[in-house]
Write a protein that holds these residues in place. Structure first.
Motif, PDB file in Angstrom:
ATOM      1  N   LEU A 147     -54.780   9.422  -2.708  1.00  0.00           N
ATOM      2  CA  LEU A 147     -54.477   9.036  -3.895  1.00  0.00           C
ATOM      3  C   LEU A 147     -53.885   9.724  -4.906  1.00  0.00           C
ATOM      4  CD1 LEU A 147     -56.639   7.179  -5.923  1.00  0.00           C
ATOM      5  CD2 LEU A 147     -55.153   6.252  -3.923  1.00  0.00           C
ATOM      6  N   GLY A 148     -52.546  10.502  -3.680  1.00  0.00           N
ATOM      7  CA  GLY A 148     -51.358  11.398  -4.056  1.00  0.00           C
ATOM      8  C   GLY A 148     -49.629  10.580  -4.223  1.00  0.00           C
ATOM      9  N   LEU A 149     -49.769  10.129  -5.547  1.00  0.00           N
ATOM     10  CA  LEU A 149     -48.520   9.524  -5.498  1.00  0.00           C
ATOM     11  C   LEU A 149     -47.301  10.072  -5.918  1.00  0.00           C
ATOM     12  CD1 LEU A 149     -50.522   7.087  -7.720  1.00  0.00           C
ATOM     13  CD2 LEU A 149     -50.107   7.070  -5.797  1.00  0.00           C
ATOM     14  N   GLY A 150     -46.205  10.337  -4.856  1.00  0.00           N
ATOM     15  CA  GLY A 150     -44.916  11.083  -5.662  1.00  0.00           C
ATOM     16  C   GLY A 150     -44.763  10.220  -6.228  1.00  0.00           C
ATOM     17  N   GLY A 151     -44.168  11.632  -7.880  1.00  0.00           N
ATOM     18  CA  GLY A 151     -43.294  11.139  -9.476  1.00  0.00           C
ATOM     19  C   GLY A 151     -44.734  10.791  -9.817  1.00  0.00           C
ATOM     20  N   SER A 152     -45.358  10.296  -9.890  1.00  0.00           N
ATOM     21  CA  SER A 152     -46.532   9.488 -10.612  1.00  0.00           C
ATOM     22  C   SER A 152     -47.482   9.906 -10.477  1.00  0.00           C
ATOM     23  CB  SER A 152     -46.150   8.320  -9.549  1.00  0.00           C
ATOM     24  OG  SER A 152     -45.332   7.358  -9.348  1.00  0.00           O
ATOM     25  N   ALA A 153     -48.097  11.350 -10.688  1.00  0.00           N
ATOM     26  CA  ALA A 153     -49.249  11.795 -11.088  1.00  0.00           C
ATOM     27  C   ALA A 153     -48.836  11.923 -12.968  1.00  0.00           C
ATOM     28  CB  ALA A 153     -49.941  12.645 -10.481  1.00  0.00           C
ATOM     29  N   LEU A 154     -49.338  11.084 -13.771  1.00  0.00           N
ATOM     30  CA  LEU A 154     -48.693  10.996 -14.976  1.00  0.00           C
ATOM     31  C   LEU A 154     -50.174  10.520 -16.067  1.00  0.00           C
ATOM     32  CD1 LEU A 154     -45.557   9.190 -14.591  1.00  0.00           C
ATOM     33  CD2 LEU A 154     -46.061  11.926 -14.726  1.00  0.00           C
ATOM     34  N   LEU A 155     -51.557  10.785 -15.951  1.00  0.00           N
ATOM     35  CA  LEU A 155     -51.964  10.902 -16.143  1.00  0.00           C
ATOM     36  C   LEU A 155     -52.252   9.138 -16.746  1.00  0.00           C
ATOM     37  CD1 LEU A 155     -51.726  13.797 -18.418  1.00  0.00           C
ATOM     38  CD2 LEU A 155     -53.743  13.392 -16.513  1.00  0.00           C
ATOM     39  N   ASP A 156     -51.481   8.608 -16.248  1.00  0.00           N
ATOM     40  CA  ASP A 156     -52.281   6.923 -16.360  1.00  0.00           C
ATOM     41  C   ASP A 156     -53.648   6.290 -16.241  1.00  0.00           C
ATOM     42  OD1 ASP A 156     -48.851   6.657 -16.623  1.00  0.00           O
ATOM     43  OD2 ASP A 156     -48.947   6.691 -14.651  1.00  0.00           O
ATOM     44  N   PRO A 157     -53.503   5.718 -17.631  1.00  0.00           N
ATOM     45  CA  PRO A 157     -55.134   5.078 -17.802  1.00  0.00           C
ATOM     46  C   PRO A 157     -55.284   4.684 -16.233  1.00  0.00           C
ATOM     47  CG  PRO A 157     -53.759   4.825 -19.898  1.00  0.00           C
ATOM     48  CD  PRO A 157     -53.096   6.123 -19.082  1.00  0.00           C
ATOM     49  N   PHE A 158     -53.883   3.121 -16.146  1.00  0.00           N
ATOM     50  CA  PHE A 158     -54.986   2.094 -14.761  1.00  0.00           C
ATOM     51  C   PHE A 158     -55.544   2.913 -13.956  1.00  0.00           C
ATOM     52  CE2 PHE A 158     -50.218   2.378 -15.324  1.00  0.00           C
ATOM     53  CZ  PHE A 158     -49.707   3.264 -13.823  1.00  0.00           C
ATOM     54  N   THR A 159     -54.641   4.620 -13.203  1.00  0.00           N
ATOM     55  CA  THR A 159     -54.888   5.244 -12.538  1.00  0.00           C
ATOM     56  C   THR A 159     -56.497   5.747 -12.459  1.00  0.00           C
ATOM     57  OG1 THR A 159     -52.305   6.512 -11.771  1.00  0.00           O
ATOM     58  CG2 THR A 159     -53.683   7.644 -10.873  1.00  0.00           C
ATOM     59  N   ALA A 160     -56.684   6.703 -13.354  1.00  0.00           N
ATOM     60  CA  ALA A 160     -58.127   6.895 -13.899  1.00  0.00           C
ATOM     61  C   ALA A 160     -59.236   5.904 -13.709  1.00  0.00           C
ATOM     62  CB  ALA A 160     -58.364   7.241 -15.007  1.00  0.00           C
ATOM     63  N   ARG A 161     -58.763   4.404 -13.871  1.00  0.00           N
ATOM     64  CA  ARG A 161     -59.118   3.459 -13.788  1.00  0.00           C
ATOM     65  C   ARG A 161     -60.013   2.909 -11.696  1.00  0.00           C
ATOM     66  NH1 ARG A 161     -57.663   1.696 -18.463  1.00  0.00           N
ATOM     67  NH2 ARG A 161     -55.926   0.410 -17.383  1.00  0.00           N
ATOM     68  N   ALA A 162     -58.624   3.097 -11.469  1.00  0.00           N
ATOM     69  CA  ALA A 162     -58.606   3.076  -9.689  1.00  0.00           C
ATOM     70  C   ALA A 162     -59.035   4.229  -9.520  1.00  0.00           C
ATOM     71  CB  ALA A 162     -57.256   3.074  -9.386  1.00  0.00           C
ATOM     72  N   LEU A 163     -59.514   5.470  -9.742  1.00  0.00           N
ATOM     73  CA  LEU A 163     -60.351   6.702  -9.120  1.00  0.00           C
ATOM     74  C   LEU A 163     -61.496   6.507  -9.990  1.00  0.00           C
ATOM     75  CD1 LEU A 163     -58.008   9.534 -10.427  1.00  0.00           C
ATOM     76  CD2 LEU A 163     -58.686   8.652  -8.064  1.00  0.00           C
ATOM     77  N   ARG A 164     -62.147   5.591 -10.966  1.00  0.00           N
ATOM     78  CA  ARG A 164     -63.604   5.742 -11.736  1.00  0.00           C
ATOM     79  C   ARG A 164     -63.802   4.448 -10.062  1.00  0.00           C
ATOM     80  NH1 ARG A 164     -63.184   2.079 -16.751  1.00  0.00           N
ATOM     81  NH2 ARG A 164     -62.878   0.436 -15.465  1.00  0.00           N
ATOM     82  N   ASP A 165     -63.055   3.393 -10.796  1.00  0.00           N
ATOM     83  CA  ASP A 165     -63.998   2.055  -9.483  1.00  0.00           C
ATOM     84  C   ASP A 165     -64.130   2.508  -7.962  1.00  0.00           C
ATOM     85  OD1 ASP A 165     -64.120   1.155 -11.929  1.00  0.00           O
ATOM     86  OD2 ASP A 165     -62.534   0.177 -11.784  1.00  0.00           O
ATOM     87  N   THR A 166     -63.949   3.907  -7.486  1.00  0.00           N
ATOM     88  CA  THR A 166     -63.380   4.029  -6.361  1.00  0.00           C
ATOM     89  C   THR A 166     -64.542   4.661  -5.331  1.00  0.00           C
ATOM     90  OG1 THR A 166     -60.786   4.302  -6.108  1.00  0.00           O
ATOM     91  CG2 THR A 166     -62.011   4.281  -4.302  1.00  0.00           C
ATOM     92  N   PRO A 167     -65.433   4.331  -4.713  1.00  0.00           N
ATOM     93  CA  PRO A 167     -66.605   4.292  -4.848  1.00  0.00           C
ATOM     94  C   PRO A 167     -65.744   6.255  -3.574  1.00  0.00           C
ATOM     95  CG  PRO A 167     -67.440   3.112  -3.952  1.00  0.00           C
ATOM     96  CD  PRO A 167     -65.886   2.909  -4.220  1.00  0.00           C
ATOM     97  N   ALA A 168     -66.544   7.765  -3.473  1.00  0.00           N
ATOM     98  CA  ALA A 168     -66.347   8.524  -3.586  1.00  0.00           C
ATOM     99  C   ALA A 168     -67.692   9.525  -3.819  1.00  0.00           C
ATOM    100  CB  ALA A 168     -65.172   8.808  -4.038  1.00  0.00           C
ATOM    101  N   ASP A 169     -67.799  10.503  -2.880  1.00  0.00           N
ATOM    102  CA  ASP A 169     -68.411  11.813  -2.897  1.00  0.00           C
ATOM    103  C   ASP A 169     -68.122  13.136  -3.197  1.00  0.00           C
ATOM    104  OD1 ASP A 169     -71.119  10.621  -1.281  1.00  0.00           O
ATOM    105  OD2 ASP A 169     -69.608  10.459   0.322  1.00  0.00           O
ATOM    106  N   LEU A 170     -66.802  13.235  -3.529  1.00  0.00           N
ATOM    107  CA  LEU A 170     -66.130  14.254  -3.559  1.00  0.00           C
ATOM    108  C   LEU A 170     -64.287  13.992  -4.682  1.00  0.00           C
ATOM    109  CD1 LEU A 170     -66.195  16.532  -0.347  1.00  0.00           C
ATOM    110  CD2 LEU A 170     -68.219  16.549  -2.467  1.00  0.00           C
ATOM    111  N   VAL A 171     -64.305  14.697  -5.295  1.00  0.00           N
ATOM    112  CA  VAL A 171     -63.044  13.941  -6.103  1.00  0.00           C
ATOM    113  C   VAL A 171     -62.392  15.404  -6.543  1.00  0.00           C
ATOM    114  CG1 VAL A 171     -61.999  12.446  -8.210  1.00  0.00           C
ATOM    115  CG2 VAL A 171     -64.289  12.007  -7.370  1.00  0.00           C
TER     116      VAL A 171
END
Length: 395
Positions: free
Chosen positions: A207-231
């Motif tokens: 989820l590297g997003l060009g110009g858009s790693a801006l601490l957006d809450p919707f990005t945090a929720r996308a990370l929260r809801d994506t199953p992963a072993d390492l973040v």
């Protein structure tokens, strides 16, 4: 057309690295943010970045010797800048690079950075073709261009296709800026996260997003809801580029972002990565702006538009961000034993900047991507790294 072709629609079952797949008039469009997130931001830069399939690949098992994929790319063109090369498709057979190709034509998005406008022109779809593959059962991966929006049609093969078996590898979920997105990497498997994932033996969701790693809450929720072993989350440079917030807002925004992420991954190893060295913004705040006078050199460069004295009023430069991220992680780690910090200068620092300067003053070139990927793999996946094999597992 070969009468022996097996035609397979591209579905989510064959795709890895995408959070959502949208059906379009042409076929399907992989997205790296879900529709709910996309609906909460009207920013064209984010819309373009999340639809560029960095880290997204088709994965299947077959004994086919020839593989074709129909695709409709959308290519970017910047007014006054040299033409961009066609996006690269990397073919991997049993994990090893076995071919590269591109798709000519496609739609064109012409961006005028001086006027802040863009125009869209429709173009024809094309086909990427790989032949001469081993006549044996094998795992095949087609990594899509990391920097080119790609709608997918059908997959044609001269033998049947089935979903690849689960290799039991851990899933690494990463978020960052254009450097994590791939910036000027040579191909999709040579972005630094793809290289690090290969060396670490993990499955990447980028989820590297060009110009858009801006601490957006919707990005945090996308990370929260994506199953992963390492973040991992790489934070900082885009906040300076956009001159988006001051230190007073930055600190609680980082805490909120990590709080949201931890709701879905309470004990997953979580690595916070501060910015790589970027000389123009180490002590000088943003915003970043294109230096159009450099177009005559055949390449656009960027410059810092802030004043170092503005740091006293809370404006963010990279040095300020690193100090605050280190402090935040140390504070939270007292009650979060699976939280770690990595100084981005350990991936690309002062000596690297002398040997391999950033060509446009912001983004690393292909050689530097390889160095960053190798260093990240060594630091994160080593025996004492944040992603070492421990008992904690993802959720």
């Amino acid at each position: 057309m070969n009468e022996n072709w097996t035609t397979t629609p591209v579905t989510a079952e064959l795709l890895r690295g995408a959070l959502e797949v949208e059906r379009t008039e042409y076929g399907v469009l992989p997205h790296r943010l879900p529709a709910r997130a996309r609906a909460q931001c009207a920013d064209g830069q984010l819309a373009m970045a999340e639809a560029q399939p960095s880290g997204v690949r088709l994965v299947f098992r077959t004994r086919a010797t020839t593989v074709e994929l129909d695709a409709l790319p959308t290519k970017r063109c910047y007014v006054g800048a040299p033409p961009r090369p066609d996006g690269v498709y990397d073919l991997l057979v049993d994990g090893r690079l076995a071919g590269q190709a591109g798709v000519a034509g496609g739609n064109t998005l012409t961006i005028d950075m001086t006027a802040g406008t863009f125009t869209h022109e429709a173009g024809p779809a094309g086909t990427v073709r790989f032949s001469g593959l081993p006549d044996a059962d094998k795992d095949v991966e087609i990594w899509l261009p990391h920097n080119e929006t790609t709608e997918l049609g059908v997959l044609r093969t001269d033998a049947p296709v089935e979903p690849a078996r689960d290799r039991g590898r851990k899933v690494w979920l990463h978020h960052g800026s254009s450097i994590s997105h791939g910036s000027d990497a040579a191909s999709p498997t040579t972005t630094w996260p793809a290289l690090a994932a290969s060396l670490g033996g993990v499955e990447l969701i980028n989820l590297g997003l060009g110009g858009s790693a801006l601490l957006d809450p919707f990005t945090a929720r996308a990370l929260r809801d994506t199953p992963a072993d390492l973040v991992s989350v790489k934070i900082g440079i885009n906040l300076v580029n956009a001159d988006l917030m001051r230190l007073r807002a930055f600190t609680p925004a980082v805490h909120g972002f990590l709080d949201t992420l931890r709701e879905g991954h309470p004990s997953t190893p979580l690595l916070v990565v501060s910015p790589l060295l970027c000389p123009i913004h180490e002590d000088t705040p943003g915003p970043s702006a294109p230096d159009f006078s450099t177009l005559g050199e055949g390449r656009l460069r960027f410059r810092a538009m802030g004043d170092p004295a503005e740091r006293a009023s809370g404006k963010l430069a990279l040095g300020v961000i690193r100090d605050e991220l280190a402090r935040i992680v140390a504070q939270r780690a007292a009650t979060d034993p699976h939280l770690y910090y990595l100084d981005g200068r350990d991936l690309y620092g002062e000596e690297d900047a002398v040997e391999l300067p950033l060509p446009d003053a912001l983004h690393p070139d292909a050689t530097t991507h390889r160095r960053i990927g190798e260093r990240f793999a060594r630091l994160a996946f080593s025996a004492d790294g944040a992603f070492a094999d421990r008992t904690a597992c993802g959720t």
